[in-house]
Every structure is written in structure tokens, then in C-alpha cells.
Design a protein around this motif. Sequence first.
Motif, PDB file in Angstrom:
ATOM      1  N   ASP A 133       0.860  -1.180   0.000  1.00 18.30           N
ATOM      2  CA  ASP A 133       0.000   0.000   0.000  1.00 18.30           C
ATOM      3  C   ASP A 133       0.896   1.229   0.000  1.00 18.30           C
ATOM      4  OD1 ASP A 133      -1.913  -1.939   0.293  1.00 18.30           O
ATOM      5  OD2 ASP A 133      -2.459  -1.403   2.343  1.00 18.30           O
ATOM      6  N   TYR A 135       1.206   5.533  -0.608  1.00 19.93           N
ATOM      7  CA  TYR A 135       0.551   6.839  -0.704  1.00 19.93           C
ATOM      8  C   TYR A 135       1.591   7.948  -0.803  1.00 19.93           C
ATOM      9  CZ  TYR A 135      -3.978   4.792   0.323  1.00 19.93           C
ATOM     10  OH  TYR A 135      -5.139   4.050   0.247  1.00 19.93           O
ATOM     11  N   SER A 136       1.258   8.939  -1.641  1.00 20.54           N
ATOM     12  CA  SER A 136       2.025  10.188  -1.732  1.00 20.54           C
ATOM     13  C   SER A 136       3.512   9.941  -2.001  1.00 20.54           C
ATOM     14  CB  SER A 136       1.845  11.015  -0.448  1.00 20.54           C
ATOM     15  OG  SER A 136       0.480  11.325  -0.241  1.00 20.54           O
ATOM     16  N   GLU A 162      -2.883  -1.146  -2.860  1.00 18.67           N
ATOM     17  CA  GLU A 162      -3.681   0.028  -2.499  1.00 18.67           C
ATOM     18  C   GLU A 162      -2.792   1.257  -2.691  1.00 18.67           C
ATOM     19  OE1 GLU A 162      -6.017  -0.219   1.229  1.00 18.67           O
ATOM     20  OE2 GLU A 162      -5.232   1.788   1.657  1.00 18.67           O
ATOM     21  N   CYS A 163      -3.343   2.325  -3.252  1.00 16.10           N
ATOM     22  CA  CYS A 163      -2.490   3.476  -3.508  1.00 16.10           C
ATOM     23  C   CYS A 163      -3.305   4.765  -3.570  1.00 16.10           C
ATOM     24  CB  CYS A 163      -1.708   3.297  -4.811  1.00 16.10           C
ATOM     25  SG  CYS A 163      -2.727   3.224  -6.301  1.00 16.10           S
ATOM     26  N   GLY A 164      -2.598   5.861  -3.499  1.00 11.49           N
ATOM     27  CA  GLY A 164      -3.197   7.181  -3.615  1.00 11.49           C
ATOM     28  C   GLY A 164      -2.120   8.228  -3.793  1.00 11.49           C
ATOM     29  N   ASN A 165      -2.344   9.135  -4.731  1.00 12.70           N
ATOM     30  CA  ASN A 165      -1.395  10.212  -4.991  1.00 12.70           C
ATOM     31  C   ASN A 165      -0.007   9.661  -5.296  1.00 12.70           C
ATOM     32  OD1 ASN A 165      -0.552  12.879  -5.264  1.00 12.70           O
ATOM     33  ND2 ASN A 165      -0.028  13.082  -3.095  1.00 12.70           N
ATOM     34  N   PRO A 184      -6.288   2.265  -6.741  1.00 13.94           N
ATOM     35  CA  PRO A 184      -6.333   3.557  -6.049  1.00 13.94           C
ATOM     36  C   PRO A 184      -7.455   3.587  -5.013  1.00 13.94           C
ATOM     37  CG  PRO A 184      -6.175   3.847  -8.419  1.00 13.94           C
ATOM     38  CD  PRO A 184      -6.484   2.404  -8.174  1.00 13.94           C
ATOM     39  N   TRP A 185      -7.179   4.243  -3.903  1.00 14.57           N
ATOM     40  CA  TRP A 185      -8.193   4.398  -2.866  1.00 14.57           C
ATOM     41  C   TRP A 185      -9.235   5.399  -3.321  1.00 14.57           C
ATOM     42  CZ3 TRP A 185      -9.501   1.168   0.551  1.00 14.57           C
ATOM     43  CH2 TRP A 185     -10.268   1.531   1.653  1.00 14.57           C
ATOM     44  N   HIS A 198      -6.745  11.026  -4.389  1.00 13.72           N
ATOM     45  CA  HIS A 198      -5.941   9.825  -4.591  1.00 13.72           C
ATOM     46  C   HIS A 198      -5.669   9.486  -6.054  1.00 13.72           C
ATOM     47  CE1 HIS A 198      -6.354   9.306  -0.346  1.00 13.72           C
ATOM     48  NE2 HIS A 198      -7.655   9.094  -0.411  1.00 13.72           N
TER      49      HIS A 198
END
Length: 223
Positions: A133, A135-136, A162-165, A184-185, A198
Motif C-alpha cells: 500500500d 501513498y504520496s 492500495e495506492c493514492g497520490n 487507487p483508494w 488519490h
Amino acid sequence: MPQRYIFFTNIDTILKQVFFIFCHFCPICCIDIIFCKNSICSICFILLTLHRKNISFQRTYNIYSYYNYNTNGGAWFWWGIEGAETYKKLWIYIYEYFHNAGINNLIWVWTSQNNGDTDWYPGDAYVDIIGQDIYSKSADDNAKDFAKLQQTYPNKMVTLSECGNVGKITDQWSKGARWAWFMPWYKYDASTLDNHDHADTSWWKDAMSHPNVITRDQMPLLK
């Protein structure tokens, strides 16, 4: 929409309820162990029903075609409170429970924090795919994470579970981050992809235009 996808939508709703009950109300130290086993039994019943009716996940690939406690290697969720050894025992217990019940249509995905959390890994015999997972982080960082996971788990497929940005798929791919899939979340109150926290419109357009990204209807039959 074909009838079988409508059916899976209904099953998806049932499974969400079962998984929520199991994960939210059954900490490792819970004295109500019967409730825990009943929850696992409920999941088994649904999956066995699909299996016996020869209903396949092959063209759906929704989240319930695999089983994992996401964001492993930490104590911020109930399944990690008691530490790595207890966590692994829980994972293996559920794996063997399902296996002994005759369920063989699951893909088991273990998510790593990619921070030296190999002590939390249940073992190759109990895991099919490794995920992370993220993020950013930039495409450069995404590629570094991918390479590190591949090096740590050389016999497993690697996925962006799971990912975002994160970096755009085109950029990630060109830098070597060739995930098996990405997820993506979502944003709870979003009514549009514009300025999405995200994965905004430009991110999705880039992803879906990439020649190595396919949609569910393009999945081949794997039987």
C-alpha cells in the motif's frame, strides 16, 4: 450487464458484511472465539457455494477473490496488536481452515510495508502474491519500492494493492514498476474525479490509455 455480474454484485455485498463483522469485532485477544470461528465459517459457506456451482472469479477479479489483512507489519489494526508471531499464526490458521474446508479458489495476497517487515511474512506456502500500500510517493519512489519487493520475494508476483497520490502508471512503468495490478483508494464524498485526493481524472486517463493496462472485459479465460 451479464447476469453473472449482477450475481457477483449481490455476493460482493454479502461478503462485505461478513468480512466487516469478522475484522471489526474479533480482535486476537477476544474471548468470544466462537464468534470468530462462526464468522470464518460464514465466509467458507459463501465461497464453497460459489465453488460448488462452478462460479468463477476469473472475469471479475474483485477484492474477494483473495484474502489478506492489509497494511501488515504493524500494530495499528487489531490483527497486528499481539506482534508478528501471533499475526502469522492467525493467518496460517485461517488459510488452513479454508483449505481443509475444500476452498481452493482463493488468491492469497500479503501486503508488506517494505520496511524490513519480513518477520511478519507467513511464508511462501501460505501466500500467492505480495502487495504494498503506497501513498504520496513519486514514480521514482514507486519504482524503488517495486524493485525492493521483487528482490525480497523473488518467487512471487508483486502488486500495488492500495495506492493514492502516486506516480502516473506510464511513468511508473517506464521506470520499472510493473505491478500486476493497482487499486487507487476512493474518496468518501467525491462526486467527480476532478481534484481527487488519490487518483484524479488525468491519472485515470493516463492509466487506462497505457497499452499494458487491461479492463475486466479484456481478461482472458484462464480455465
